[in-house]
Motif scaffolding. Structure first.
Motif, PDB file in Angstrom:
ATOM      1  N   ALA A   1      57.600  58.181   9.451  1.00  9.27           N
ATOM      2  CA  ALA A   1      58.582  58.217  10.421  1.00  9.27           C
ATOM      3  C   ALA A   1      59.764  57.981   9.773  1.00  9.27           C
ATOM      4  CB  ALA A   1      58.424  57.079  11.242  1.00  9.27           C
ATOM      5  N   THR A   2      61.006  58.592  10.239  1.00  9.41           N
ATOM      6  CA  THR A   2      62.275  58.460   9.569  1.00  9.41           C
ATOM      7  C   THR A   2      62.625  57.137   9.403  1.00  9.41           C
ATOM      8  OG1 THR A   2      62.873  60.605  10.397  1.00  9.41           O
ATOM      9  CG2 THR A   2      64.532  59.231   9.506  1.00  9.41           C
ATOM     10  N   ALA A   3      63.041  56.463   8.082  1.00  9.28           N
ATOM     11  CA  ALA A   3      63.477  55.257   8.224  1.00  9.28           C
ATOM     12  C   ALA A   3      65.026  55.063   7.888  1.00  9.28           C
ATOM     13  CB  ALA A   3      62.832  54.583   6.946  1.00  9.28           C
ATOM     14  N   GLY A   4      65.602  56.308   7.575  1.00  9.20           N
ATOM     15  CA  GLY A   4      67.045  56.577   7.616  1.00  9.20           C
ATOM     16  C   GLY A   4      67.533  57.625   6.679  1.00  9.20           C
ATOM     17  N   PRO A   5      68.306  57.839   6.328  1.00 11.44           N
ATOM     18  CA  PRO A   5      69.902  57.313   7.100  1.00 11.44           C
ATOM     19  C   PRO A   5      69.705  57.944   8.553  1.00 11.44           C
ATOM     20  CG  PRO A   5      70.542  59.054   5.639  1.00 11.44           C
ATOM     21  CD  PRO A   5      68.850  59.032   5.459  1.00 11.44           C
ATOM     22  N   GLY A   6      70.567  57.205   9.505  1.00 10.19           N
ATOM     23  CA  GLY A   6      70.675  57.576  10.764  1.00 10.19           C
ATOM     24  C   GLY A   6      71.410  56.482  11.717  1.00 10.19           C
ATOM     25  N   LEU A   7      71.049  56.739  13.061  1.00  6.48           N
ATOM     26  CA  LEU A   7      71.772  55.730  13.866  1.00  6.48           C
ATOM     27  C   LEU A   7      70.719  54.312  13.843  1.00  6.48           C
ATOM     28  CD1 LEU A   7      72.668  57.991  16.757  1.00  6.48           C
ATOM     29  CD2 LEU A   7      74.208  56.943  14.972  1.00  6.48           C
ATOM     30  N   PRO A   8      71.386  53.281  13.655  1.00  6.51           N
ATOM     31  CA  PRO A   8      70.486  52.229  13.561  1.00  6.51           C
ATOM     32  C   PRO A   8      69.300  51.913  14.817  1.00  6.51           C
ATOM     33  CG  PRO A   8      72.418  51.474  12.719  1.00  6.51           C
ATOM     34  CD  PRO A   8      72.782  52.686  13.238  1.00  6.51           C
ATOM     35  N   GLY A   9      70.111  51.804  16.046  1.00  2.65           N
ATOM     36  CA  GLY A   9      69.181  51.680  17.258  1.00  2.65           C
ATOM     37  C   GLY A   9      68.078  52.926  17.249  1.00  2.65           C
ATOM     38  N   ALA A  10      68.562  54.129  17.116  1.00  2.00           N
ATOM     39  CA  ALA A  10      67.617  55.144  17.179  1.00  2.00           C
ATOM     40  C   ALA A  10      66.360  55.092  16.401  1.00  2.00           C
ATOM     41  CB  ALA A  10      68.408  56.512  16.851  1.00  2.00           C
ATOM     42  N   LEU A  11      66.746  54.673  14.866  1.00  2.00           N
ATOM     43  CA  LEU A  11      65.849  54.530  13.938  1.00  2.00           C
ATOM     44  C   LEU A  11      64.907  53.497  14.291  1.00  2.00           C
ATOM     45  CD1 LEU A  11      68.119  54.750  10.744  1.00  2.00           C
ATOM     46  CD2 LEU A  11      66.320  56.338  11.392  1.00  2.00           C
ATOM     47  N   VAL A  12      65.389  52.433  14.700  1.00  3.59           N
ATOM     48  CA  VAL A  12      64.442  51.130  15.018  1.00  3.59           C
ATOM     49  C   VAL A  12      63.646  51.689  16.108  1.00  3.59           C
ATOM     50  CG1 VAL A  12      64.280  49.002  16.421  1.00  3.59           C
ATOM     51  CG2 VAL A  12      66.201  49.309  14.629  1.00  3.59           C
ATOM     52  N   VAL A  13      63.777  52.351  16.843  1.00  9.34           N
ATOM     53  CA  VAL A  13      62.766  52.858  18.267  1.00  9.34           C
ATOM     54  C   VAL A  13      61.727  53.660  17.422  1.00  9.34           C
ATOM     55  CG1 VAL A  13      62.670  54.328  20.257  1.00  9.34           C
ATOM     56  CG2 VAL A  13      64.513  52.622  20.028  1.00  9.34           C
ATOM     57  N   GLY A  14      62.244  54.804  16.595  1.00  9.14           N
ATOM     58  CA  GLY A  14      61.165  55.657  16.089  1.00  9.14           C
ATOM     59  C   GLY A  14      60.379  54.937  15.063  1.00  9.14           C
ATOM     60  N   LEU A  15      60.676  54.317  14.314  1.00  6.36           N
ATOM     61  CA  LEU A  15      60.050  53.579  13.220  1.00  6.36           C
ATOM     62  C   LEU A  15      58.936  52.513  13.676  1.00  6.36           C
ATOM     63  CD1 LEU A  15      59.355  53.667   9.988  1.00  6.36           C
ATOM     64  CD2 LEU A  15      61.203  51.549   9.999  1.00  6.36           C
ATOM     65  N   ASN A  16      59.525  51.770  14.657  1.00  8.66           N
ATOM     66  CA  ASN A  16      58.572  50.962  15.381  1.00  8.66           C
ATOM     67  C   ASN A  16      57.568  51.458  16.269  1.00  8.66           C
ATOM     68  OD1 ASN A  16      59.209  48.228  14.196  1.00  8.66           O
ATOM     69  ND2 ASN A  16      61.400  48.651  14.957  1.00  8.66           N
TER      70      ASN A  16
END
Ligand code: KG4
Ligand code: ZN
Length: 337
Positions: free
Chosen positions: A78-93
């Motif tokens: 999963a993408t851990a970054g860079p990106g929008l924090p909220g969006a990353l949190v959803v995908g990574l988790n």
């Protein structure tokens, strides 16, 4: 390795199954473009909530399209970054939850490296070392790739990213979001091709700047309102695209020649631009690699491709792991000072 990859850094919810970093078995992208068209740009909170709704159905669909069962997977990326924090949190988790439930390891991936790695999907692999230009909505990065997974940052934008400039110019011209394809379509209709906009060369380094160009577009649009003889919107769009394609292609090819690399790579959403693709191919004496347009814009297949070259980044899903929303920090990367 057979990897289920998840991408959620901005406004596409995506999942893909990729084998050995090269072979794309499925590639599902649920775009939020319509949702963000209403606001003329991405509202981070709206994007994060949309990822939450889309992620599981998109991941299931990617497995179904690939005719792949959970027990046939070797890892989840999963993408851990860079990106929008909220969006990353959803995908990574979400990826972490899937990995935990299925007893699979997890590979966090850098989004920028993912864009570069799209050049390895279902195609002849580019010879290394290579120079890579990553041009997207959030980034303009010029990277020297010495070996798989190792980058040195040569330069990047000092203000707007190339895609951001396209999106802002689209807004100035009264076009929709995302702006890149719209500006490009309007440019193609220009009949008079004489109007010229400035180019910021920033000589002596590998950096870019697009804010002056954006201001020049603003002045041209204002002149259009005030005088009948001023360039038409299509001419302004054409001149803007020419300026961006000219600067990106020349600086990219100059860096490649100076560094003595074996190939030139272009990646990221803006690499879908026809004129930029054409210009780089015209100017480069070295072999040029650019993914097909659908693999230039955000997708998860590229994340699966990048995960494969980073087995050392593999962790257990219960390991402490956080998103990394800050720009450019590919594992093993360094910045030339
Ligand atoms: O890589 P990407 O999908 O998302 C980010 O990581 O940012 O890039 C999106 C950007 C947007 O700014 C969009 O306007 C631009 O890529 N883009 C284009 C074209 N297609 C997408 N820009 C110019 N010409 C295109 N054909
Ligand atoms: Zn991207």
């Amino acid at each position: 390795m057979r990897i289920l990859a998840i991408e959620s850094s901005c406004d596409e919810t995506a999942a893909a199954v990729v084998v050995d970093g090269r072979w794309m078995r499925s590639n599902v992208v649920a775009s939020q473009a319509e949702l963000h068209a209403e606001t003329g740009g991405v509202v981070p909170e709206v994007a994060a909530r949309a990822h939450l709704r889309q992620l599981i159905p998109v991941a299931r669909r990617a497995l179904r399209d690939a005719e792949c069962g959970w027990d046939e997977l070797d890892a989840i990326a999963a993408t851990a970054g860079p990106g929008l924090p909220g969006a990353l949190v959803v995908g990574l988790n979400a990826a972490r939850g899937m990995a935990y439930a299925r007893g699979l390891p997890l590979i966090p991936v850098d989004h920028i490296e993912g864009h570069v790695r799209a050049n390895w999907l279902d195609a002849d692999p580019p010879p290394l070392p290579a120079i890579a230009l990553v041009v997207s909505g959030g980034h303009t990065e010029l990277l020297l790739m010495t070996e798989a997974g190792t980058f040195e940052r040569l330069g990047g934008t000092r203000d707007d990213a190339a895609g951001e400039a396209f999106d802002k110019v689209a807004r100035l011209l009264g076009l929709g979001y995302p702006g890149g394809p719209e500006v490009s379509q309007l440019a193609a209709t220009a009949t008079e091709r004489r109007f010229r906009l400035p180019r910021a060369w920033l000589r002596g380094n590998d950096d870019f700047s697009f804010s002056g160009l954006k201001t020049a577009v603003l002045h041209a649009v204002e002149a259009r309102v005030e005088s009948a003889g001023a360039p038409a919107a299509a001419e302004i769009a054409w001149a803007f695209e020419e300026s961006v394609a000219d600067v990106l292609s020349r600086k990219l090819v100059a860096a490649a020649e100076r560094e003595g690399v074996a190939s030139v790579l272009v990646a990221g959403g803006v690499a879908a631009n026809r004129r930029i693709r054409e210009r780089v191919r015209e100017r480069s004496p070295l072999p040029v690699f650019i993914p097909p347009p659908a693999l230039c814009t955000d997708n998860a297949a590229m994340i699966g491709a990048a995960a494969d070259v980073h087995p050392e980044a593999m962790v257990a899903p219960e390991a402490a792991l956080d998103i990394d929303p800050t720009p450019y920090r590919s594992r093993g990367s360094s910045t030339r000072s």
